[in-house]
Design a protein around this motif. Structure first.
Motif, short mmCIF file in Angstrom:
data_model
loop_
_atom_site.label_atom_id
_atom_site.label_comp_id
_atom_site.label_asym_id
_atom_site.label_seq_id
_atom_site.Cartn_x
_atom_site.Cartn_y
_atom_site.Cartn_z
N VAL A 230 16.49 8.71 14.04
CA VAL A 230 15.47 9.31 13.17
C VAL A 230 16.00 10.53 12.45
N ASN A 231 17.10 11.10 12.93
CA ASN A 231 17.74 12.21 12.23
C ASN A 231 18.89 11.72 11.34
N TYR A 232 18.92 10.40 11.12
CA TYR A 232 19.86 9.78 10.17
C TYR A 232 21.32 10.01 10.53
N ALA A 233 21.66 9.68 11.78
CA ALA A 233 23.07 9.70 12.17
C ALA A 233 23.82 8.66 11.33
N PRO A 234 25.10 8.88 11.07
CA PRO A 234 25.85 7.92 10.24
C PRO A 234 25.80 6.51 10.82
N GLU A 235 25.50 5.55 9.97
CA GLU A 235 25.42 4.16 10.38
C GLU A 235 26.70 3.42 9.99
N VAL A 236 27.26 2.70 10.95
CA VAL A 236 28.46 1.91 10.65
C VAL A 236 28.07 0.71 9.79
N MET A 237 29.04 0.21 9.05
CA MET A 237 28.82 -0.99 8.25
C MET A 237 29.90 -2.01 8.62
N VAL A 238 29.45 -3.19 8.97
CA VAL A 238 30.35 -4.32 9.22
C VAL A 238 29.85 -5.47 8.38
N LYS A 239 30.70 -5.98 7.51
CA LYS A 239 30.27 -7.04 6.59
C LYS A 239 31.35 -8.10 6.47
N LYS B 71 25.45 -16.30 14.19
CA LYS B 71 24.49 -15.50 13.43
C LYS B 71 24.41 -14.05 13.91
N GLY B 72 24.39 -13.83 15.21
CA GLY B 72 24.22 -12.46 15.71
C GLY B 72 25.50 -11.68 15.88
N ASP B 73 26.64 -12.30 15.57
CA ASP B 73 27.93 -11.63 15.82
C ASP B 73 28.12 -10.34 15.01
N PRO B 74 27.79 -10.32 13.70
CA PRO B 74 28.00 -9.07 12.95
C PRO B 74 27.30 -7.86 13.56
N GLN B 75 26.06 -8.05 14.08
CA GLN B 75 25.37 -6.92 14.70
C GLN B 75 26.07 -6.51 16.00
N LYS B 76 26.56 -7.49 16.77
CA LYS B 76 27.31 -7.16 17.99
C LYS B 76 28.58 -6.41 17.64
N TRP B 77 29.22 -6.82 16.53
CA TRP B 77 30.44 -6.14 16.09
C TRP B 77 30.12 -4.71 15.65
N ARG B 78 28.97 -4.52 15.01
CA ARG B 78 28.56 -3.17 14.62
C ARG B 78 28.42 -2.29 15.85
#
Length: 331
Positions: A34-43, A169-176
């Motif tokens: 909620v304090n907007y910590a940096p979010e990783v991106m995996v694509k 399907k759920g692998d990218p989120q697991k990788w994140r």
């Protein structure tokens, strides 16, 4: 106090990280989100199919040999000749394949601006070794030519055991989640919160599509959607009922649930005597208040189409007025 909030937050913060630290870990992670910590991106940016495509992709991520590629052993591949030699080796060992067999899976892993590029690369190296190192060859290249430091990770689909990489399907989120954990191990604050949990509906748009839209043009991927929107306008004028879109209803239901869940947790935390809980409750309320509107990409395209139609109508009206004025002047 706060057991309801703990359960609600645990449900919202999906993924393996949510269980780390139990109750206090969930609250700490909620505070970061909620304090907007940096979010990783995996694509996953695509796949290379065939020797020429593999060569082209490796040339691209190495900037035609100007940037070093690092393989699964930590060895460096330098220069155009070494990159092409690698591509040739990979293409000669393709195993049984069909015409459209995927030879590589191409992934981008990045962090927002301000993150130390070396930390990003080290985290990707550790992630790749854990995730792919036992059965797959891969190379990685760090790019720092944008505000967000990112690593291109290219994995050879054919494994040592003869099986091909199958991304579920759920692998990218697991990788994140795994990538964020590697960054945290290096002292870098990072989160891998699911998009829906942050109230985000729209998927990211590629730079190519964004640039085409900014030029006022319609990308090929948008054309079918635009035709559908125009059909909707015609149906409205004809008094026909709106066509059902159950997928959009499900998205709205999910987002309504997410907002209510966050606010339920905030209400429960606000009843605590702990000042930190009360502060977290205020942060959650502000976070929900700043969530983007519940609009899909179709809504954004619809707005764009309406604006174009209005501009066209204004242009047409201007021309008609000009012709009428010319006619009046002639008289």
């Amino acid at each position: 106090m706060g057991s309801l909030a703990d359960d609600t937050i645990a449900d919202l913060l999906e993924g393996p990280v949510k269980s780390k630290g139990g109750r206090s870990g969930n609250r700490a992670r909620a505070r970061r989100v909620v304090n907007y910590a940096p979010e990783v991106m995996v694509k996953i940016t695509g796949n290379a199919k065939g020797a020429d495509h593999v060569q082209s992709h490796l040339d691209y991520i190495s900037r035609n040999g100007k940037l070093e590629l690092e393989d699964e052993h930590g060895d460096m591949i330098k220069g155009k000749d070494e990159v092409r030699s690698l591509a040739k080796d990979w293409s000669q060992d393709q195993g049984k394949r069909r015409k459209n067999t995927r030879d590589t899976t191409n992934i981008i892993m990045s962090m927002p601006a301000g993150t130390e590029p070396r930390d990003v690369k080290n985290a990707v190296r550790a992630f790749a070794k854990r995730q792919f190192g036992q059965n797959h060859q891969y190379v990685m290249a760090l790019h720092t030519d944008t505000d967000s430091p990112h690593v291109h990770l290219t994995v050879k689909c054919l494994g040592y055991d003869g099986r091909r990489l199958n991304v579920k399907k759920g692998d990218p989120q697991k990788w994140r989640e795994a990538f964020a954990a590697e960054l945290e191990r290096r002292g870098v604050e990072a989160e891998a919160t699911p998009r829906a949990t942050r109230g985000v509906i729209k998927r990211g748009v590629s730079q190519v599509v964004r640039h085409i839209r900014e030029k006022g043009q319609t990308p090929q991927v948008d054309q079918a959607k635009v035709r559908e929107i125009l059909e909707d306008f015609r149906d409205q004028r004809a008094g026909k009922p709106q066509r059902p879109r159950p997928w959009e209803d499900r998205i709205k239901e999910r987002q309504t649930y997410v907002r209510k869940a966050w606010l339920t947790a905030a209400k429960d935390l606000n009843q605590s005597r702990d000042p930190e809980d009360q502060e977290l409750a205020e942060s959650i309320a502000a976070f929900v208040g700043s969530m983007p509107p519940m609009k899909t990409e179709r809504h954004e395209l619809q707005k764009m189409v309406v604006e174009r139609l209005q501009r066209s109508a204004q242009t047409r009206q201007g021309r008609e007025k000009g012709r009428a004025q010319d006619h009046q002047d002639e008289r």
